[in-house]
Design a protein around this motif. Sequence first.
Motif, PDB file in Angstrom:
ATOM      1  N   UNK A   1      41.808 -24.157 -20.356  1.00  0.00           N
ATOM      2  CA  UNK A   1      40.600 -24.970 -21.673  1.00  0.00           C
ATOM      3  C   UNK A   1      40.048 -23.361 -21.308  1.00  0.00           C
ATOM      4  N   UNK A   2      39.947 -23.284 -22.244  1.00  0.00           N
ATOM      5  CA  UNK A   2      38.673 -21.782 -22.016  1.00  0.00           C
ATOM      6  C   UNK A   2      37.400 -22.235 -23.064  1.00  0.00           C
ATOM      7  N   UNK A   3      36.017 -21.631 -21.882  1.00  0.00           N
ATOM      8  CA  UNK A   3      34.570 -22.319 -23.050  1.00  0.00           C
ATOM      9  C   UNK A   3      33.745 -21.164 -22.494  1.00  0.00           C
ATOM     10  N   UNK A   4      33.250 -20.779 -23.623  1.00  0.00           N
ATOM     11  CA  UNK A   4      32.876 -19.217 -24.049  1.00  0.00           C
ATOM     12  C   UNK A   4      30.961 -19.764 -23.619  1.00  0.00           C
ATOM     13  N   UNK A   5      30.774 -19.632 -22.717  1.00  0.00           N
ATOM     14  CA  UNK A   5      30.045 -19.291 -21.729  1.00  0.00           C
ATOM     15  C   UNK A   5      28.492 -18.514 -22.373  1.00  0.00           C
ATOM     16  N   UNK A   6      28.631 -16.974 -22.319  1.00  0.00           N
ATOM     17  CA  UNK A   6      27.272 -16.833 -23.506  1.00  0.00           C
ATOM     18  C   UNK A   6      28.326 -15.870 -23.943  1.00  0.00           C
ATOM     19  N   UNK A   7      27.247 -15.068 -25.084  1.00  0.00           N
ATOM     20  CA  UNK A   7      27.718 -14.550 -25.917  1.00  0.00           C
ATOM     21  C   UNK A   7      26.449 -13.479 -26.262  1.00  0.00           C
ATOM     22  N   UNK A   8      27.155 -12.246 -25.926  1.00  0.00           N
ATOM     23  CA  UNK A   8      26.020 -10.689 -26.609  1.00  0.00           C
ATOM     24  C   UNK A   8      26.006 -10.359 -27.941  1.00  0.00           C
ATOM     25  N   UNK A   9      25.274  -9.814 -27.845  1.00  0.00           N
ATOM     26  CA  UNK A   9      25.227  -9.079 -28.774  1.00  0.00           C
ATOM     27  C   UNK A   9      25.399  -7.356 -28.700  1.00  0.00           C
ATOM     28  N   UNK A  10      26.233  -6.405 -29.168  1.00  0.00           N
ATOM     29  CA  UNK A  10      25.765  -5.304 -28.707  1.00  0.00           C
ATOM     30  C   UNK A  10      26.018  -4.632 -29.755  1.00  0.00           C
ATOM     31  N   UNK A  11      24.821  -3.917 -29.692  1.00  0.00           N
ATOM     32  CA  UNK A  11      24.229  -2.469 -30.868  1.00  0.00           C
ATOM     33  C   UNK A  11      24.373  -0.965 -30.553  1.00  0.00           C
ATOM     34  N   UNK A  12      24.633   0.148 -31.576  1.00  0.00           N
ATOM     35  CA  UNK A  12      24.256   0.833 -31.152  1.00  0.00           C
ATOM     36  C   UNK A  12      22.895   1.552 -30.745  1.00  0.00           C
ATOM     37  N   UNK A  13      23.133   2.192 -31.026  1.00  0.00           N
ATOM     38  CA  UNK A  13      21.445   3.304 -30.547  1.00  0.00           C
ATOM     39  C   UNK A  13      20.992   3.697 -31.708  1.00  0.00           C
ATOM     40  N   UNK A  14      21.594   3.401 -33.174  1.00  0.00           N
ATOM     41  CA  UNK A  14      20.514   2.942 -34.171  1.00  0.00           C
ATOM     42  C   UNK A  14      20.554   2.137 -34.706  1.00  0.00           C
ATOM     43  N   UNK A  15      21.433   1.423 -34.646  1.00  0.00           N
ATOM     44  CA  UNK A  15      21.133  -0.223 -35.075  1.00  0.00           C
ATOM     45  C   UNK A  15      20.328  -0.256 -34.416  1.00  0.00           C
ATOM     46  N   UNK A  16      19.714  -0.529 -32.898  1.00  0.00           N
ATOM     47  CA  UNK A  16      19.044  -0.822 -31.956  1.00  0.00           C
ATOM     48  C   UNK A  16      17.449  -0.438 -32.830  1.00  0.00           C
ATOM     49  N   UNK A  17      17.240   1.353 -32.956  1.00  0.00           N
ATOM     50  CA  UNK A  17      16.291   1.465 -33.266  1.00  0.00           C
ATOM     51  C   UNK A  17      15.817   0.884 -34.462  1.00  0.00           C
TER      52      UNK A  17
END
Length: 57
Positions: A1-17
């Motif tokens: 049984x698989x459970x999603x424990x955490x979800x992360x958003x990853x951004x490129x440097x330009x997206x983060x800016x």
Amino acid sequence: MNKIVAEYDYYTLEQARKVLEEERKTKRRENIDAYMSVAAMFVIPFLFILHWIIFGY
């Protein structure tokens, strides 16, 4: 049984800016609105008093 424990958003440097710039603009707009509200609280009564002094009742 698989459970999603955490979800992360990853951004490129330009997206983060872009995200940080939008947050900064939003915060700045909120600060300007707060200052304008305080200014109105002082200016409006002053204008009423000034009008009363110049024109009377």
